[in-house]
Design a protein around this motif. Structure first.
Motif, short mmCIF file in Angstrom:
data_model
loop_
_atom_site.label_atom_id
_atom_site.label_comp_id
_atom_site.label_asym_id
_atom_site.label_seq_id
_atom_site.Cartn_x
_atom_site.Cartn_y
_atom_site.Cartn_z
N LYS A 93 0.82 -1.25 0.00
CA LYS A 93 -0.08 0.02 0.07
C LYS A 93 0.89 1.37 0.05
CE LYS A 93 -3.68 -2.47 0.40
NZ LYS A 93 -4.40 -2.75 -0.83
N TYR A 94 0.36 2.25 -0.80
CA TYR A 94 1.01 3.63 -0.61
C TYR A 94 0.22 4.31 0.67
CZ TYR A 94 0.88 8.73 -1.50
OH TYR A 94 1.11 9.92 -1.40
N GLY A 95 1.26 5.05 1.45
CA GLY A 95 0.63 5.64 2.89
C GLY A 95 0.97 6.97 3.02
N CYS A 96 2.23 7.09 2.42
CA CYS A 96 2.91 8.53 2.77
C CYS A 96 3.90 8.88 1.57
CB CYS A 96 3.85 8.61 3.91
SG CYS A 96 5.12 7.74 4.07
N GLY A 97 4.60 7.97 0.85
CA GLY A 97 5.25 8.25 -0.19
C GLY A 97 6.82 8.89 0.15
N ILE A 98 7.21 8.98 1.61
CA ILE A 98 8.28 9.37 1.80
C ILE A 98 8.96 8.49 3.02
CG2 ILE A 98 8.26 11.87 1.04
CD1 ILE A 98 7.20 12.80 3.95
N SER A 99 8.55 7.42 3.08
CA SER A 99 9.28 6.20 4.14
C SER A 99 9.02 6.68 5.50
CB SER A 99 10.74 6.32 4.08
OG SER A 99 11.21 5.53 3.10
N LEU A 100 7.69 7.30 5.84
CA LEU A 100 7.45 7.63 7.30
C LEU A 100 6.32 6.64 7.92
CD1 LEU A 100 7.26 11.48 6.74
CD2 LEU A 100 9.05 10.33 8.16
N CYS A 101 5.51 5.93 7.21
CA CYS A 101 4.49 5.19 7.79
C CYS A 101 4.78 3.65 7.52
CB CYS A 101 2.89 5.57 7.02
SG CYS A 101 2.91 5.06 5.51
N GLY A 102 5.20 2.97 6.38
CA GLY A 102 5.67 1.78 6.53
C GLY A 102 4.53 0.96 6.01
N ALA A 103 3.59 1.61 5.55
CA ALA A 103 2.57 0.78 4.67
C ALA A 103 2.88 -0.03 3.67
CB ALA A 103 1.35 1.54 4.27
N CYS A 104 3.82 0.67 2.96
CA CYS A 104 4.53 -0.09 1.59
C CYS A 104 5.66 -1.11 1.90
CB CYS A 104 5.02 1.20 0.87
SG CYS A 104 6.52 2.07 1.72
N THR A 105 5.86 -1.46 3.13
CA THR A 105 7.12 -2.43 3.48
C THR A 105 6.97 -3.67 2.72
OG1 THR A 105 7.13 -1.39 5.83
CG2 THR A 105 8.40 -3.63 5.41
N VAL A 106 8.01 -4.02 2.04
CA VAL A 106 8.12 -5.47 1.42
C VAL A 106 9.49 -5.99 2.02
CG1 VAL A 106 6.76 -4.76 -0.53
CG2 VAL A 106 9.15 -4.40 -0.68
N VAL B 62 12.10 -3.30 3.68
CA VAL B 62 12.44 -1.88 3.02
C VAL B 62 11.09 -1.11 2.61
CG1 VAL B 62 14.56 -2.91 1.78
CG2 VAL B 62 12.38 -3.01 0.57
N ARG B 63 11.33 0.27 2.62
CA ARG B 63 10.10 1.03 2.16
C ARG B 63 10.07 0.97 0.63
NH1 ARG B 63 9.05 -0.41 7.23
NH2 ARG B 63 9.39 1.44 8.80
N SER B 64 9.12 0.23 0.06
CA SER B 64 9.14 0.25 -1.48
C SER B 64 8.88 1.58 -2.07
CB SER B 64 8.24 -0.76 -1.95
OG SER B 64 6.76 -0.46 -1.47
N CYS B 65 8.09 2.75 -1.05
CA CYS B 65 7.77 4.02 -1.86
C CYS B 65 8.84 4.64 -2.15
CB CYS B 65 6.75 4.56 -0.84
SG CYS B 65 7.53 5.51 0.66
N THR B 66 10.08 4.78 -1.52
CA THR B 66 11.37 5.52 -1.74
C THR B 66 12.39 4.58 -2.35
OG1 THR B 66 11.78 5.13 0.86
CG2 THR B 66 10.80 7.22 -0.17
N THR B 67 12.10 3.22 -2.68
CA THR B 67 13.12 2.60 -3.17
C THR B 67 13.01 2.31 -4.75
OG1 THR B 67 13.00 1.06 -1.25
CG2 THR B 67 14.21 0.00 -3.09
N PRO B 68 13.88 2.80 -5.36
CA PRO B 68 13.91 2.89 -6.81
C PRO B 68 14.16 1.58 -7.26
CG PRO B 68 15.86 4.05 -6.10
CD PRO B 68 15.36 3.52 -4.86
N LEU B 69 13.31 1.26 -8.44
CA LEU B 69 13.58 -0.03 -9.05
C LEU B 69 14.95 -0.44 -9.13
CD1 LEU B 69 12.10 -2.57 -10.72
CD2 LEU B 69 11.99 -0.92 -12.72
N SER B 70 15.81 0.51 -9.80
CA SER B 70 17.26 0.12 -10.10
C SER B 70 17.97 -0.56 -8.89
CB SER B 70 17.96 1.38 -10.60
OG SER B 70 18.01 2.56 -9.46
N LYS B 71 17.45 0.01 -7.84
CA LYS B 71 18.39 -0.54 -6.34
C LYS B 71 17.99 -1.91 -5.99
CE LYS B 71 19.19 1.31 -2.26
NZ LYS B 71 18.77 2.16 -0.97
#
Lengths: 713, 154
Positions: free
Chosen positions: B35-48, B55-64
Motif C-alpha cells: 500500500k501507498y501511505g505517505c510516499g516518503i518512508s514515514l508510515c511503513g504501509a509500503c513495506t516489502v 524495505v520501504r518500497s515507496c522510496t526504493t527505486p527499481l534500479s536498487k
C-alpha cells in the motif's frame, strides 16, 4: 408501530416453533422481495431463496448476506450479518458477507440514506436485519414442513437446518432453498428475546480478516479495470483559491502522461500509472489565484473566536448561572482551546469513475453511498438507474469518507478524458485538503459553595459549525449538535448551568471527525471539572460519583473503571492517574489513564476503559473499537495539530502531523457492562474520554491544568 | 530492460529505473497488496522484503532492487498458514486493514531474524509502521503468538 397481521392460530404456531419471543409485523422494505432491487429474479429461477433484499440462500448451502454499511475497520461486515444469522438460525460457517449495491432499500433507518457514521450501524439496522433473518427462518420452516407433509409446528430450525421432532428427519437450508423460493413471505414474524440469542453477544471471528492478512482485500485504491488510467490533482494550496495560468507543456512530455485537464478542484494529470501522474503534476507550472483567504492564519482565527466567544446563543440554561456566578463564594475561570485536526486515514482519498454517455460506474471507499449516487446524477445528468455505486473496503474513514470532493474529482476527470479514471490523492493532498475537526475557543466559569461543591457552570463555545458550515448569516443555533454535543449534555447535577455557542466560520473547511464535537467538548468539560475538584479539595473520582447520582449508567462505568484501575490505592512511584467519563452516541464510557512524565513529555502507560453500550453484538469488536478509539484520541491528545499560515495548512505529511506509534501505545484494558438496554454506538464513544483522562493525569502530575491540546508541558 | 524477482517469479520490465518499487508492484505488476501511505518512508504501509530485509518500497527505486529477492504480502502462503498470518487471525488484529501488509511483513522479517524477540526488539521492528486504527496492542500479542506457533511448527 408496524402493522400486525396475524391470526391467533398463526400466532400460536409461530410461537410454538420459536419457543416464545416477540411478535412483530414486518417493515415494508422487508416485505418487498429482492427482485425489485436487483438481479434476484434470475436468482430465484436458479433455485436460490431470496426472501428479501438482505439475504440469499443457494442450493450449495451458502448464506449470502448484504452489508449496507461501509466496512472501515469497525467490524460491520461481521456484526450486521450476525443480526440476520441470529434470527435466521443460520450456520455461521456458511455465512458470506458482501457489500450491498446502491438502493433505497438499503438505507440506514436512522438517516433514511445509505450512509455510515455517527456510530449508527447496529442501532440503525438492529430491527430491520433481525426481521429479515426471521422472515427467512419462517419460510424455511414452512418449506421443510411441506417437503415432509408434516405440521410446521413440529419442525425446528437450528444451525442452518430444519429438523422434524418426531421422525428425526432434517434438511439443510441449502436443500430447502428451491422450495422456499416459491413460497409467500409471511406478514409477521417472531423476534427472539435476548435470552434466546445464540450468536449475539458472542465474540465471533471477523469475516473480513482473512482477506486482510493475505493482501486480497480490495480497497478503493486497488481497483483494477481494463483501460484504467490514474490521475492526481494539483489543488490551490490556499483555501478558496482557483487556477490562474497553467503551463502544462513539461507535464505532458513526462513519459506515461496522457492528458492534463482542468477540473473544478484544480488540474488533473492523467497517466498510465500513479508515478507518471505525480511526476507530471510536479512538472506543472501554475499561477494560482489565492482568493480572499490568502492572509488567513491561526492567530487571526483564534482572535476572532475569542472576540465572539461571549456573544453566543444559549443552548442550555438551567437555573440562573449568571446570578450564581456573580454571588459565588468561590469562582473559577479558564480558557480552553483545541486546534484543527486532520483525519489522516491510512488510505489517502481516492475514487474511480467510468463515465459514459449512457452510464456511470463509481468504485469508491465511501461512507455515503446515497450522496455519491446523488453527486454522480447531478454531475452527469443521468437517471438513478444508470448510476451504479460499487463500495470497496475503506482504508479508514473516521468521517472523512462521507465527503464528496474525491468523488467529484473522479467523475469530472473521467468525463473529461472519456476513459475510466482512478483519482488518487497524495498524503500531502490528504493532510492539506481535509475537512478538519473544528478548532474551538471556550470560556469556562464555575462557582463553588462553601463545601467545595460546584453550584454553577458556564461554558461559552466559539468555533465553526460543521452542520452549518456553509452558513454566512450571523444567527447561531445554541444547540447545533456539531459544535455543542458533549457540552450541552453535561451530565452533572449542578443546579445552574449555562452553555452557549457562537458560530464563527472561516475559510478552513470543517467536517465530521470521529466522535465529532464530543471529541473536543469532553476534553474541555472533563478537564475543567478536575479544576473544580482541585479548587474544592475533592478527589476527581469522588466528585464525579457525587454529581452523577441521577446518571445510573454513567456512574456505573465510572465505578467500574475506577475499581479496575485501583483508583483508591496510590499509583506506582512516578505514575499519575486521570479519570474521565463521556456519554456519546447512546453509549457510556469511563477511562482511567496512568501517565508518567519523562523528558518533559507525558507517557501513557495504561488505560482502563469501561463501556456500557447496551446489548452487545460482537464483544471482541467492541473491545477492538475501544482500543482503536483510545489510540485515535491519544494522537489528538499528544500530537495532533493543524495550523494555518498564509491561508494554507502548514503540515503536510507524517513528519509534521505525526500519529501515535507502536512503541508509544499503552496497555489497554476494556470492560463491557452487561446490559439489556437497546444497543448504543461503538465506533466513536471510546474517543471522547481519553484526552481528558490523560490531561487530568498530567494535571495530577504537574499541578498545572492542561487547557489546550495537544498537551505541551 | 530491468529484471525483477518478486515472490519467486521473474519479471522483465521496461520502466524508468527511478520508478519506486511500490508503483512497479502496484501499477505495473498488479500486486496491490502493498500500500501507498505517505510516499516518503514515514508510515511503513509500503513495506516489502528485499532478500528478507524490510524495505520501504515507496522510496526504493527499481534500479536498487534489481537482482534482489522481493517478497510482498502476496508471497506469503495462499492458505494463510504462515505463523504470522495465523497469529494475526487468531488475535483478530486487522481493523480497516490498510496498513496490515506492512505490519505483517515487518513481523515476518523480525521473527526470521529473532525467533524469540524481546519487547524491545518488537518495539524496534514495529515502531515505524503506523496504524491509524490502533491495532498496536493486538499486533504485540500476535507477534508473541506467532513466535510460539513457529516454535511448535519447528
Amino acid at each position: 408501530m408496524p402493522r400486525l397481521a396475524v391470526t391467533r392460530r398463526e400466532f400460536m404456531r409461530i410461537s410454538a416453533a420459536l419457543g416464545g419471543g416477540l411478535l412483530i409485523g414486518i417493515q415494508l422494505d422487508n416485505r418487498a422481495r429482492a427482485d425489485a432491487a436487483d438481479a434476484a429474479t434470475a436468482a430465484a429461477a436458479d433455485g436460490m431463496f431470496t426472501p428479501n433484499v438482505w439475504l440469499t440462500i443457494t442450493p450449495d448451502d451458502v448464506v449470502s448476506i448484504r452489508v449496507a454499511s461501509s466496512e472501515m475497520g469497525q467490524g460491520v461486515m461481521t456484526a450486521l450479518p450476525m443480526l440476520i444469522a441470529e434470527e435466521l438460525d443460520a450456520d455461521w460457517d456458511t455465512v458470506r458477507a458482501e457489500f450491498a449495491p446502491i438502493n433505497p432499500a438499503y438505507a440506514n433507518p436512522i438517516f433514511g440514506r445509505q450512509q455510515t457514521g455517527g456510530s449508527t450501524a447496529i442501532r440503525g439496522y438492529w430491527r430491520t436485519l433481525r426481521e429479515a433473518g426471521a422472515v427467512g427462518r419462517e419460510v424455511l420452516l414452512t418449506a421443510a414442513a411441506q417437503t415432509w407433509g408434516v405440521a410446521v409446528e413440529s419442525c425446528h430450525a437450528e444451525r442452518g437446518q430444519v429438523s422434524h421432532g418426531n421422525s428425526g428427519r432434517s434438511l439443510r437450508y441449502g436443500a430447502l432453498a428451491r422450495r422456499a423460493a416459491g413460497l409467500p413471505v409471511p406478514e409477521s414474524v417472531f423476534l427472539k428475546e435476548p435470552s434466546q440469542f445464540t450468536l449475539l453477544g458472542r465474540a465471533m471471528p471477523r469475516l473480513d480478516i482473512p482477506a486482510k492478512v493475505d493482501g486480497s482485500a480490495g480497497f478503493g485504491s486497488d481497483v483494477k479495470l481494463p483501460g484504467l488510467l490514474t490521475a492526481t490533482v494539483a489543488r490551490c494550496p490556499v483555501f478558496g483559491g482557483s487556477v490562474g495560468k497553467v503551463n502544462d507543456k513539461r507535464a505532458r512530455s513526462v513519459a506515461g502522461v496522457r492528458k492534463v485537464v482542468v477540473i473544478s478542484s484544480g488540474i488533473a494529470v492523467v497517466a498510465d500509472h500513479f508515478w507518471a501522474a505525480r511526476q507530471g503534476r510536479e512538472a506543472l507550472e501554475i499561477d494560482w489565484n489565492p482568493g480572499p483567504a490568502a492572509r488567513l492564519d491561526s492567530a487571526t482565527i483564534t482572535a476572532r473566536l475569542a472576540e465572539r466567544a461571549d456573544s453566543g446563543t444559549v443552548g442550555r440554561n438551567d437555573g440562573d448561572a449568571e446570578r450564581a456566578l456573580a454571588s459565588a463564594n468561590r469562582r473559577l475561570e479558564a480558557v480552553y482551546e483545541v486546534p484543527y485536526l486532520a483525519h489522516a486515514c491510512m488510505e489517502p482519498m481516492n475514487c474511480t469513475a467510468d463515465v459514459r454517455t449512457d452510464s456511470c460506474d463509481i468504485w469508491v471507499p465511501t461512507q455515503a453511498q446515497t450522496s455519491v449516487h446523488q453527486t454522480a446524477m447531478r454531475l452527469t445528468g443521468l437517471p438513478a438507474d444508470k448510476v451504479r455505486v460499487h463500495t470497496t473496503y475503506l482504508g479508514g474513514g473516521f468521517g472523512r469518507r462521507g465527503e464528496q470532493d474525491f468523488v467529484i474529482d473522479a467523475i469530472e476527470t473521467s468525463r473529461a478524458v472519456g476513459a475510466p479514471v482512478k483519482v488518487l490523492w497524495t498524503r500531502e493532498d490528504d493532510i492539506q485538503h481535509d475537512f478538519y475537526r473544528p478548532a474551538t475557543y471556550n470560556r469556562l466559569a464555575a462557582a463553588l459553595d462553601k463545601q467545595g461543591m460546584p453550584v454553577a457552570w458556564r461554558h461559552r463555545i466559539a468555533g465553526p459549525s460543521i452542520s452549518q458550515r456553509d452558513a454566512t448569516a450571523r444567527e447561531t443555533s445554541g444547540s447545533d449538535f456539531s459544535a455543542t454535543e458533549g457540552a450541552l449534555n453535561l451530565p452533572y447535577a449542578i443546579p445552574n448551568i449555562l452553555v452557549s455557542y457562537a458560530r464563527v466560520n472561516s475559510a478552513v473547511p470543517v467536517g465530521y471527525w470521529r466522535s465529532v464535537a464530543s471529541s473536543q467538548n469532553a476534553f474541555i468539560t472533563e478537564c475543567f471539572l478536575d479544576e473544580v475538584a482541585a479548587a474544592g479539595g475533592k478527589d476527581p473520582y469522588a466528585l464525579r460519583r457525587a454529581l452523577l447520582g441521577e446518571q445510573a449508567r454513567l456512574r456505573a462505568v465510572l465505578e467500574l473503571a475506577a475499581a479496575k484501575a485501583d483508583w483508591g490505592s496510590p499509583a506506582a512511584a512516578g505514575r499519575f492517574r486521570g479519570i474521565a467519563v463521556a456519554e456519546s452516541f447512546r453509549s457510556y464510557v469511563a477511562q482511567v489513564a496512568e501517565v508518567s512524565i519523562a523528558g518533559g513529555q507525558p507517557r501513557v502507560h495504561r488505560v482502563v476503559c469501561a463501556i456500557d453500550c447496551g446489548m452487545t453484538v460482537n464483544p471482541d469488536t467492541i473491545a477492538a473499537q475501544m482500543e482503536s478509539a483510545i489510540v485515535f484520541g491519544l494522537t489528538a491528545a499528544l500530537k495532533g495539530e493543524i495550523s494555518i499560515a498564509d491561508g494554507r495548512v502548514v503540515q503536510s505529511n507524517f513528519h509534521d502531523y505525526p500519529l501515535l506509534g507502536f512503541d508509544e501505545c499503552p496497555d489497554i484494558e476494556v470492560y463491557i457492562v452487561p446490559s439489556e438496554a437497546d444497543p448504543g454506538g461503538v465506533g466513536e464513544p471510546g474517543t471522547p474520554p481519553i484526552a481528558p483522562a490523560v490531561a487530568n493525569a498530567v494535571f495530577a502530575a504537574t499541578g498545572n491544568p492542561v487547557r489546550r491540546l495537544p498537551i505541551r508541558l | 530492460m530491468i529484471r525483477l524477482l518478486v515472490n519467486d517469479q521473474e519479471h522483465e520490465l521496461t520502466a524508468d529505473p527511478a520508478m519506486p518499487l511500490l508503483w512497479v508492484l502496484r501499477d505495473l505488476l498488479g500486486l496491490t497488496g502493498t500500500k501507498y501511505g505517505c510516499g516518503i518512508s514515514l508510515c511503513g504501509a509500503c513495506t516489502v522484503l528485499a532478500d528478507g530485509e524490510p524495505v520501504r518500497s515507496c522510496t526504493t527505486p527499481l534500479s536498487k532492487v534489481s537482482g534482489k529477492k522481493i517478497t510482498t504480502i502476496e508471497g506469503l502462503p495462499k492458505d494463510r498458514s504462515h505463523p504470522v498470518q495465523q497469529a494475526w487471525i487468531e488475535e483478530q488484529v486487522p481493523q480497516c486493514g490498510y496498513c496490515q501488509s506492512g505490519q505483517i511483513l515487518s513481523a515476518v522479517a523480525l521473527l526470521a531474524r529473532k525467533p524469540r524477540p524481546s519487547d524491545a526488539d518488537v518495539d524496534q521492528a514495529m515502531s515505524g509502521v503506523l496504524c491509524r486504527c490502533g491495532t498496536y496492542p493486538r499486533i504485540r500479542r500476535a507477534i508473541r503468538r506467532a513466535a510460539s506457533i513457529a516454535e511448535k511448527d519447528a
